[in-house]
Structure formats: C-alpha cells, structure tokens
Design an enzyme around this catalytic site. Structure first.
Site, PDB file in Angstrom:
ATOM      1  N   GLY A 118      17.419  27.619  18.089  1.00  0.00           N
ATOM      2  CA  GLY A 118      17.712  26.320  19.062  1.00  0.00           C
ATOM      3  C   GLY A 118      17.190  25.032  17.828  1.00  0.00           C
ATOM      4  O   GLY A 118      17.831  23.981  17.913  1.00  0.00           O
ATOM      5  N   ASP A 141      12.482  37.672  17.635  1.00  0.00           N
ATOM      6  CA  ASP A 141      13.189  38.285  17.886  1.00  0.00           C
ATOM      7  C   ASP A 141      14.524  38.433  16.856  1.00  0.00           C
ATOM      8  O   ASP A 141      15.260  39.022  17.376  1.00  0.00           O
ATOM      9  CB  ASP A 141      14.130  37.165  18.663  1.00  0.00           C
ATOM     10  N   MET A 183       8.624  41.134  23.774  1.00  0.00           N
ATOM     11  CA  MET A 183       9.415  39.825  23.975  1.00  0.00           C
ATOM     12  C   MET A 183      11.085  40.311  23.559  1.00  0.00           C
ATOM     13  O   MET A 183      11.260  41.761  22.588  1.00  0.00           O
ATOM     14  CB  MET A 183       9.197  38.883  22.644  1.00  0.00           C
ATOM     15  N   ARG A 185      14.256  37.825  24.627  1.00  0.00           N
ATOM     16  CA  ARG A 185      15.377  37.113  25.451  1.00  0.00           C
ATOM     17  C   ARG A 185      16.638  37.663  25.538  1.00  0.00           C
ATOM     18  O   ARG A 185      16.906  38.539  26.826  1.00  0.00           O
ATOM     19  CB  ARG A 185      14.977  36.035  25.077  1.00  0.00           C
TER      20      ARG A 185
HETATM   21  O1  F6P Z   1      12.597  33.178  21.008  1.00  0.00           O
HETATM   22  C1  F6P Z   1      10.525  34.007  20.600  1.00  0.00           C
HETATM   23  C2  F6P Z   1      10.325  34.225  22.346  1.00  0.00           C
HETATM   24  O2  F6P Z   1       8.891  34.427  21.845  1.00  0.00           O
HETATM   25  C3  F6P Z   1      11.020  34.545  22.835  1.00  0.00           C
HETATM   26  O3  F6P Z   1      10.707  36.141  22.848  1.00  0.00           O
HETATM   27  C4  F6P Z   1      10.560  35.153  24.161  1.00  0.00           C
HETATM   28  O4  F6P Z   1      11.051  34.615  25.338  1.00  0.00           O
HETATM   29  C5  F6P Z   1       9.889  33.155  23.922  1.00  0.00           C
HETATM   30  O5  F6P Z   1       9.764  33.209  22.563  1.00  0.00           O
HETATM   31  C6  F6P Z   1       8.635  32.928  24.573  1.00  0.00           C
HETATM   32  O6  F6P Z   1       8.210  31.450  25.106  1.00  0.00           O
HETATM   33  P1  F6P Z   1       7.396  30.736  25.592  1.00  0.00           P
HETATM   34  O7  F6P Z   1       6.192  30.949  23.986  1.00  0.00           O
HETATM   35  O8  F6P Z   1       7.698  29.220  26.147  1.00  0.00           O
HETATM   36  O9  F6P Z   1       6.932  31.760  26.606  1.00  0.00           O
END
Ligand code: F6P
Length: 362
Positions: A118, A141, A183, A185
């Site tokens: 992103g 990830d 984690m 996603r």
């Molecule tokens: O992208 C990294 C990550 O750790 C993902 O695996 C997870 O879905 C997301 O960030 C969680 O983000 P947040 O801190 O907004 O809950």
C-alpha cells in the site's frame, strides 16, 4: 555535494523498521555527509510540516534492537484519497499536490519510503508527480514481489514458531486440538513456514480454500494412530471452500481495508461438531508485529537502509531495494507492487509440507 533526504515509515509497523532508519541516517551522514529529515506517521507527516524533524546520529543511537518505528506510522490515510469529515459526512480529498509542495518546501531532494504494498503504491504515485522516491520493502506478511524476503517477516515467524512450541506441550498434556491464528491477510507465508518449523498437523492458508470434513478426518486419523492431540495453524485470511474470509470490521468510507480475525474460533466451532476432543484457540495477533527484531531482520533492515541511500546517490529513483539470493539489488517499484507474492499451492514449500504429512485442508 550535500543533499537533504527524507525518510518515512508507512503501513503496519514491524520489527526492523528502526534498523532501516538507523541504516539510512548513518550511511547518509557518515558516507555522504547529507542531512536527513524524519517524517512522522507515514505520508500523514508530509501534510503537516510540524511532523518533520532533522535526524542526526544521536537520534538513532540505541534503536537497532527496538521494535516499532521511532518515526511512527499509520496504515490509514492515503494522501491521494484522504478521508475527511465535512458537514457530518466523510468525503475523500486528493492532498497529493500539498505533499509535493511540502517536500519542495522542506528542501527534500529524495524521499525514502519504507512500507508494504500500500505505502509503496503511494510512493510510486508520488514519483509520477515528480518526487524522487526510493522504496524499502517492509511487511511481516512477506507478500511483496521482487524480493526474497521483506524485513519483519523473520521475526514474526520466530514468534509464531515459539507459540507453536509452547502450544505443543499443553496440547499433548490435555489431549486437545490447539488452533493458532496467525496474521496473513492474503498470503499464508507465516502460517505455512511457522507450521512447518513448529511441527503443525494442519495448516490453513488463504491460497488453499479448505474442506472442514477433511480437516476433521485428519485429526481423527491422527488420534486413531495414538496421537491424541493436534496442532492447527490458520492464517487470518484462510477460508473454507465456498465460504469467505472471517471479518471483524468491514471496510467503510474511512478505510478501504477490512479487519480480519476470528477464523480460529470459526474452525474450532465447526470441527467441535465432528470431534469428541476439546478444542482451544490462541490468536497471536499483534505480538507478531512487536518486539525486538531477529538478527536476520536487523541485518536485512540495515542493509536495505544503506542500499536506499546508495540508490539516492546513484539516482535510482522509482525503484525499491530488494533481496535476491544473498545480494541486495534494486527493482522498479511498479514491478514490486503489481500484485502480491502469494504461496503457490502447487509449489515446493506446500509440497514439502504435504510430504511431511501436514494437512493443508484439501
Ligand atoms: O499487513 C500486515 C498486517 O499485520 C496483516 O497481516 C494484518 O491483517 C494487518 O496488518 C493488521 O492491521 P491492523 O494493525 O490495522 O490491525
């Protein structure tokens, strides 16, 4: 010739960010005699000049083993599509011209953006608007293309494997099925590699939609063979065949990213219906993003930081530092962010897991 460069960290934090910041600051000052401006809270910091401060050698002293980022970060708010409240409604505003203007006002000749897919896409858009950008790949990830590893992934893997080792002993003592939700996603790297390293019996990843009946059957078969406990690792983005991801919070006008979570509990409920055994769930969550980086991530982050500075010196803009085999190289950010690096369901690592007798839900 002296230059002024900026550095920001964007997206979810991860261990090793401070190693990159330190690598950038030290090599910019020691090798090149440049000035470095630290930008707080990702691209948000470029909307507010009060969030930009000089970083000297003293600013990075002692930060190498520290998790998080001394600059702060955010995984919300894209300057090209920024949510703001107007008359009780959320509208999206393009602030990118302001970002470009602030970069100019700060006298920053090149911007080092440390982030995942992103943040690097935002960096690429800024480079198309004339900002001289260099990217550094970050994410636990490990789903960024064109680099063997992102920093942060190795530390997250260690955390997940350590959790599996601990779950093993209690699972065995109580003859239970233990589910660990990790984690991941869209990509199942953490689940897959920690599952292999931690001796899991079942691994569920987003790339392979799973079949509940097969998961139950494999736990029952194990029990029939005399192993009255099982360990299941589930990536947060895993989902059953014909089903969808388990979501805690759907996307809204403020954030296009849905919050995942709950797949572990969901699997527990479903397999609880076909098994006599006790099932427990552990959600590892943000423990995977915190803590001191491993040796691997400290070294990789430091090398990425120094490479990013060298890329600025060489005029390699619009490119990202990357790891290929054991070398640090650079690739176009565009190639790295075209799509995500997912686990190949027919690839060697999945095959190795299956050869070890691990069930992937298919
Ligand atoms: O992208 C990294 C990550 O750790 C993902 O695996 C997870 O879905 C997301 O960030 C969680 O983000 P947040 O801190 O907004 O809950």
């Amino acid at each position: 010739m002296s230059k002024k460069i900026g550095i920001l960290t964007g997206g979810g934090d991860c261990p090793g960010l401070n190693a990159v910041i330190r690598g950038v600051v030290k090599s910019a000052i020691i090798r090149h005699g440049w000035q470095v401006i630290g930008i707080e809270d990702g691209f948000d910091g470029l909307l507010d000049l009060n969030k930009c401060r000089p970083l000297g050698l003293e600013s990075v002293r002692g930060i190498l083993p520290r998790g998080g980022t001394i600059l702060g970060t955010t995984n919300r708010g894209n300057p090209f599509d920024y949510p703001v409240e107007q008359n009780g409604k959320v509208v999206h505003v393009d602030y990118s011209d302001k970002v470009v203007e602030n970069v100019r006002q700060l006298g920053i000749e090149a911007l080092i953006a440390v982030g995942g897919e992103g943040s690097l896409k935002i960096a690429l858009e800024l480079s198309r608007k004339g900002v001289q950008v260099v990217g550094v790949p970050k994410t636990i990830d490990n789903d960024l293309r064109e680099t063997d590893f992102t920093f942060g992934y190795n530390t997250a893997l260690e955390t997940a494997t350590d959790a599996l080792d601990k779950l093993h002993t209690t699972a065995e003592s109580h003859h239970r099925v233990m589910i660990l939700e990790v984690m991941g996603r869209y990509a199942g790297w953490i689940a897959l590699e920690s599952g292999i390293a931690g001796g899991a019996d079942v691994i569920l990843i987003p790339e392979i939609p799973f079949d509940f009946e097969k998961v139950c059957a494999s736990v029952m078969e194990r029990s029939a063979r005399g192993s009255h406990f099982s360990i299941i690792v589930a990536a947060e983005g895993a989902f059953p065949k014909g089903g969808g991801r388990v979501v805690i919070k759907t996307a809204d006008e403020r954030s296009t990213i849905e919050r995942l979570g709950g797949i572990g509990q969901y699997v527990a409920q479903q397999i609880g219906q076909c098994l006599e055994m006790d099932v427990r769930v552990t959600v590892l969550g943000h423990l995977q993003r915190g803590g001191s980086p491993t040796t691997f991530d400290r070294a990789l982050g430091s090398r990425f930081g120094t490479k990013a500075v060298q890329m600025v010196a060489d005029g390699e803009f619009g490119r990202m530092a990357c790891l290929r085999s054991r070398s640090i190289l650079s690739v176009p950010i565009e190639d790295a962010t075209r799509d995500l690096k997912l686990v190949d369901p027919d690839g060697e690592i999945v095959r190795a897991a299956e050869d070890l007798g691990i069930m992937l839900g298919r």
